[in-house]
Write an enzyme that holds these catalytic residues in place. Structure first.
Site, PDB file in Angstrom:
ATOM      1  N   ARG A  14       0.830  -1.237   0.000  1.00 39.07           N
ATOM      2  CA  ARG A  14       0.000   0.000   0.000  1.00 39.07           C
ATOM      3  C   ARG A  14       0.851   1.267   0.000  1.00 39.07           C
ATOM      4  O   ARG A  14       0.425   2.325   0.463  1.00 39.07           O
ATOM      5  CB  ARG A  14      -0.956   0.030   1.191  1.00 39.07           C
ATOM      6  N   LYS A  32       2.820  12.201 -10.519  1.00 41.33           N
ATOM      7  CA  LYS A  32       2.072  11.271 -11.378  1.00 41.33           C
ATOM      8  C   LYS A  32       2.962  10.073 -11.674  1.00 41.33           C
ATOM      9  O   LYS A  32       4.086  10.233 -12.148  1.00 41.33           O
ATOM     10  CB  LYS A  32       1.712  11.937 -12.707  1.00 41.33           C
ATOM     11  N   GLU A  54       9.586  19.361 -23.567  1.00 38.84           N
ATOM     12  CA  GLU A  54       8.764  19.549 -22.348  1.00 38.84           C
ATOM     13  C   GLU A  54       9.128  20.874 -21.672  1.00 38.84           C
ATOM     14  O   GLU A  54       8.260  21.566 -21.133  1.00 38.84           O
ATOM     15  CB  GLU A  54       8.938  18.385 -21.363  1.00 38.84           C
ATOM     16  N   LYS A 107       5.953  24.166 -12.383  1.00 39.63           N
ATOM     17  CA  LYS A 107       5.185  22.942 -12.107  1.00 39.63           C
ATOM     18  C   LYS A 107       4.781  22.888 -10.639  1.00 39.63           C
ATOM     19  O   LYS A 107       3.637  22.549 -10.318  1.00 39.63           O
ATOM     20  CB  LYS A 107       5.971  21.691 -12.503  1.00 39.63           C
ATOM     21  N   GLU A 145      -5.326  17.188 -10.453  1.00 43.95           N
ATOM     22  CA  GLU A 145      -5.801  17.568 -11.782  1.00 43.95           C
ATOM     23  C   GLU A 145      -7.318  17.721 -11.882  1.00 43.95           C
ATOM     24  O   GLU A 145      -7.955  17.225 -12.816  1.00 43.95           O
ATOM     25  CB  GLU A 145      -5.294  16.542 -12.822  1.00 43.95           C
ATOM     26  N   ARG A 191      -4.367  22.192 -13.048  1.00 45.86           N
ATOM     27  CA  ARG A 191      -3.248  21.328 -13.428  1.00 45.86           C
ATOM     28  C   ARG A 191      -3.344  20.869 -14.884  1.00 45.86           C
ATOM     29  O   ARG A 191      -2.352  20.485 -15.501  1.00 45.86           O
ATOM     30  CB  ARG A 191      -3.157  20.117 -12.477  1.00 45.86           C
ATOM     31  N   ASN A 249      -1.049  19.790 -19.561  1.00 43.85           N
ATOM     32  CA  ASN A 249      -1.267  18.880 -20.695  1.00 43.85           C
ATOM     33  C   ASN A 249      -1.195  19.597 -22.028  1.00 43.85           C
ATOM     34  O   ASN A 249      -1.539  19.022 -23.065  1.00 43.85           O
ATOM     35  CB  ASN A 249      -2.616  18.179 -20.552  1.00 43.85           C
ATOM     36  N   HIS A 291      -0.406  17.803 -25.208  1.00 47.58           N
ATOM     37  CA  HIS A 291      -0.401  16.364 -24.930  1.00 47.58           C
ATOM     38  C   HIS A 291      -1.592  15.614 -25.511  1.00 47.58           C
ATOM     39  O   HIS A 291      -1.495  14.418 -25.756  1.00 47.58           O
ATOM     40  CB  HIS A 291      -0.298  16.110 -23.423  1.00 47.58           C
ATOM     41  N   HIS A 311       0.085  12.759 -27.358  1.00 48.27           N
ATOM     42  CA  HIS A 311      -0.098  11.353 -26.963  1.00 48.27           C
ATOM     43  C   HIS A 311      -0.741  10.547 -28.092  1.00 48.27           C
ATOM     44  O   HIS A 311      -0.356   9.401 -28.347  1.00 48.27           O
ATOM     45  CB  HIS A 311      -1.005  11.257 -25.729  1.00 48.27           C
ATOM     46  N   HIS A 352       8.361  10.785 -27.065  1.00 49.91           N
ATOM     47  CA  HIS A 352       7.341  11.565 -26.354  1.00 49.91           C
ATOM     48  C   HIS A 352       7.574  13.082 -26.466  1.00 49.91           C
ATOM     49  O   HIS A 352       6.672  13.831 -26.860  1.00 49.91           O
ATOM     50  CB  HIS A 352       7.302  11.139 -24.883  1.00 49.91           C
TER      51      HIS A 352
HETATM   52  N1  LIG Z   1       4.801  11.459 -14.713  1.00 50.06           N
HETATM   53  C1  LIG Z   1       4.687  12.558 -15.410  1.00 50.06           C
HETATM   54  O1  LIG Z   1       4.174  13.584 -14.946  1.00 50.06           O
HETATM   55  C2  LIG Z   1       5.233  12.597 -16.810  1.00 50.06           C
HETATM   56  C3  LIG Z   1       5.420  13.814 -17.460  1.00 50.06           C
HETATM   57  C4  LIG Z   1       6.008  13.810 -18.724  1.00 50.06           C
HETATM   58  C5  LIG Z   1       6.390  12.605 -19.306  1.00 50.06           C
HETATM   59  N2  LIG Z   1       6.179  11.445 -18.648  1.00 50.06           N
HETATM   60  C6  LIG Z   1       6.608  10.165 -19.225  1.00 50.06           C
HETATM   61  O2  LIG Z   1       8.025  10.168 -19.316  1.00 50.06           O
HETATM   62  C7  LIG Z   1       8.405   9.234 -20.331  1.00 50.06           C
HETATM   63  C8  LIG Z   1       9.512   9.829 -21.155  1.00 50.06           C
HETATM   64  O3  LIG Z   1      10.615  10.046 -20.306  1.00 50.06           O
HETATM   65  P1  LIG Z   1      12.085  10.159 -20.881  1.00 50.06           P
HETATM   66  O4  LIG Z   1      12.100  11.005 -22.081  1.00 50.06           O
HETATM   67  O5  LIG Z   1      12.950  10.512 -19.737  1.00 50.06           O
HETATM   68  O6  LIG Z   1      12.303   8.683 -21.451  1.00 50.06           O
HETATM   69  P2  LIG Z   1      13.125   7.375 -21.044  1.00 50.06           P
HETATM   70  O7  LIG Z   1      12.998   7.053 -19.630  1.00 50.06           O
HETATM   71  O8  LIG Z   1      12.755   6.349 -22.028  1.00 50.06           O
HETATM   72  O9  LIG Z   1      14.594   7.762 -21.426  1.00 50.06           O
HETATM   73  C9  LIG Z   1      14.892   7.943 -22.775  1.00 50.06           C
HETATM   74  C10 LIG Z   1      16.075   7.086 -23.245  1.00 50.06           C
HETATM   75  O10 LIG Z   1      17.248   7.668 -22.696  1.00 50.06           O
HETATM   76  C11 LIG Z   1      18.002   6.681 -22.012  1.00 50.06           C
HETATM   77  N3  LIG Z   1      18.654   7.402 -20.915  1.00 50.06           N
HETATM   78  C12 LIG Z   1      18.131   7.809 -19.740  1.00 50.06           C
HETATM   79  N4  LIG Z   1      19.025   8.541 -19.072  1.00 50.06           N
HETATM   80  C13 LIG Z   1      20.141   8.579 -19.823  1.00 50.06           C
HETATM   81  C14 LIG Z   1      21.408   9.186 -19.667  1.00 50.06           C
HETATM   82  N5  LIG Z   1      21.681   9.941 -18.616  1.00 50.06           N
HETATM   83  N6  LIG Z   1      22.332   9.007 -20.652  1.00 50.06           N
HETATM   84  C15 LIG Z   1      22.040   8.273 -21.753  1.00 50.06           C
HETATM   85  N7  LIG Z   1      20.862   7.690 -21.965  1.00 50.06           N
HETATM   86  C16 LIG Z   1      19.920   7.840 -21.007  1.00 50.06           C
HETATM   87  C17 LIG Z   1      17.009   5.632 -21.612  1.00 50.06           C
HETATM   88  O11 LIG Z   1      17.632   4.378 -21.440  1.00 50.06           O
HETATM   89  C18 LIG Z   1      16.058   5.640 -22.801  1.00 50.06           C
HETATM   90  O12 LIG Z   1      16.588   4.876 -23.846  1.00 50.06           O
HETATM   91  C19 LIG Z   1       7.162   8.938 -21.149  1.00 50.06           C
HETATM   92  O13 LIG Z   1       6.751   7.628 -20.890  1.00 50.06           O
HETATM   93  C20 LIG Z   1       6.133   9.933 -20.627  1.00 50.06           C
HETATM   94  O14 LIG Z   1       4.830   9.431 -20.678  1.00 50.06           O
HETATM   95  C21 LIG Z   1       5.613  11.414 -17.422  1.00 50.06           C
END
Ligand SMILES: NC(=O)c1ccc[n+]([C@@H]2O[C@H](COP(=O)([O-])OP(=O)(O)OC[C@H]3O[C@@H](n4cnc5c(N)ncnc54)[C@H](O)[C@@H]3O)[C@@H](O)[C@H]2O)c1
Length: 357
Positions: free
Chosen positions: A114, A136, A178, A220, A230, A234, A238, A241, A245, A257
């Protein structure tokens, strides 16, 4: 060292920008590390030095960060490893990786026993500027982005900018995508700074990167402080998005993304103009930063019907109506806006055309 506080109704936590080596985390709690495999291979020494600081039981779980693995299957494996290693309610789960790792690990932390304590160490620009903040967590489900998840705050977020030095250029661009979003949600000086410093930011100029991270996190934090779950304001986060998305899903994640969000923001600006909310001059002002991304985003072709079908399943929809976030000025954004299918297709088609060579 920089510290930014995030104070929501349910929790207060700090986002620390500092090297992992300097941050003091002496704790006797058992610690379970969910680590992006790529990041571990690139930063093994740094990560191992950090892990050594923990005095209790330590278990590492290596994660392949793909959208496909942002899944129940991976969450199951994490939960099983926690259980097999007899982690209890006092355990600390630590994610080291980008947004995929943080979202998936955070979701597992939120449901194991939990909810166990969660520490997020974002290693991409996108995760540091956005996904690690705001609580999130989630996974993809039946082809839909982030459809299953929870609101679950970390105990703390630690950003070590040295991780960014190994990011491939595409990932830097996604982060800047972003980051750009935040520049439309506040006064226009932030947007102007991004336009002016775009090349230094692409080159990961340390000082400029820290400055923009502080700005994004502060924007943020202030949004989340007012509306953690949200219910209203909030939703402005988006921006871009709803389109982004759906495009991302329709291309089965062949477009990253952050890149999809850039195209999605452009589509939102065109839609805002198409519906008469902003004049041409504001549209062009909004698009100036977007056009800086042109050399870094490949032309895409989308199946509009597929995109519309994904949009119709968007989590933000209400009463079966697609809802859009449409900006009318810097720091002034309308939420829950509706549009006809024709207007939506027109806007998206113009946005995609921006990125045709
Ligand atoms: N929770 C939220 O509020 C929120 C907000 C925006 C996006 N997201 C989510 O975040 C995700 C995208 O995140 P991301 O762009 O960080 O993607 P990711 O986690 O896939 O990282 C992108 C790539 O970079 C590599 N990587 C990570 N750190 C590295 C580093 N320091 N050096 C070299 N390579 C590295 C990873 O292995 C991967 O191949 C999506 O799934 C999206 O939906 C969530």
């Amino acid at each position: 060292m920089k510290e930014i506080s995030v104070n929501s109704k349910s929790d207060n936590y700090k986002v620390i920008i500092d090297s992992l080596e300097s941050v003091e985390f002496v704790t006797f709690n058992d610690a379970f590390f969910v680590i992006d495999k790529n990041v571990y291979n690139l930063h093994k020494k740094k990560i191992e030095r950090f892990i050594k600081k923990f005095k209790g039981k330590k278990v590492k779980y290596f994660f392949t960060a793909t959208e496909k693995n942002k899944s129940f299957n991976e969450v199951n494996k994490i939960l099983a490893e926690l259980l097999n290693n007899s982690f209890g309610r006092d355990a600390l789960l630590i994610a080291i990786g980008g947004g995929i790792t943080g979202d998936t690990a955070g979701f597992a932390a939120s449901i194991y026993n939990r909810g166990i304590a969660f520490l997020n160490i974002p290693t991409t620009l996108l995760a540091a500027s956005d996904s690690a903040i705001g609580g999130k967590t989630g996974i993809n489900f039946n082809g839909l982005k982030n459809h299953i998840g929870s609101f679950y705050n970390p105990k703390s977020v630690v950003i070590d900018t040295e991780f960014f030095t190994t990011l491939p250029i595409d990932e830097v661009i996604c982060g800047l995508g972003e980051i750009s979003k935040y520049s439309y949600l506040t006064e226009n000086s932030f947007n102007n700074d991004l336009i002016k410093n775009f090349h230094s930011l692409v080159g990961l100029d340390e000082e400029k990167i820290v400055e923009v991270l502080e700005q994004c996190i502060s924007v943020k934090a202030s949004v989340v402080e007012n509306d953690e779950k949200e219910g209203g304001v909030r939703k402005i986060l988006n921006l871009g998005h709803t389109f982004g998305h759906a495009v991302e899903s329709s291309l089965t994640y062949k477009l990253k993304h952050g890149q999809a969000v850039v195209i999605g923001m452009a589509a939102a600006f065109y839609l805002s103009n198409g519906l008469g909310y902003i004049p041409e001059i504001k549209l062009n002002e909004f698009l100036t930063l977007i056009t800086r991304f042109r050399p870094y985003i490949k032309p895409i072709k989308v199946d509009f019907d597929k995109v519309m079908s994904y949009m119709s399943k968007d989590k933000k929809n209400r009463n079966s109506k697609i809802k859009f976030v449409l900006p009318i000025d810097f720091g002034l954004t309308m939420i829950d806006m509706e549009a006809s299918v024709k207007d939506v297709k027109d806007a998206l088609s113009k946005a995609i055309s921006l990125f045709k060579n």
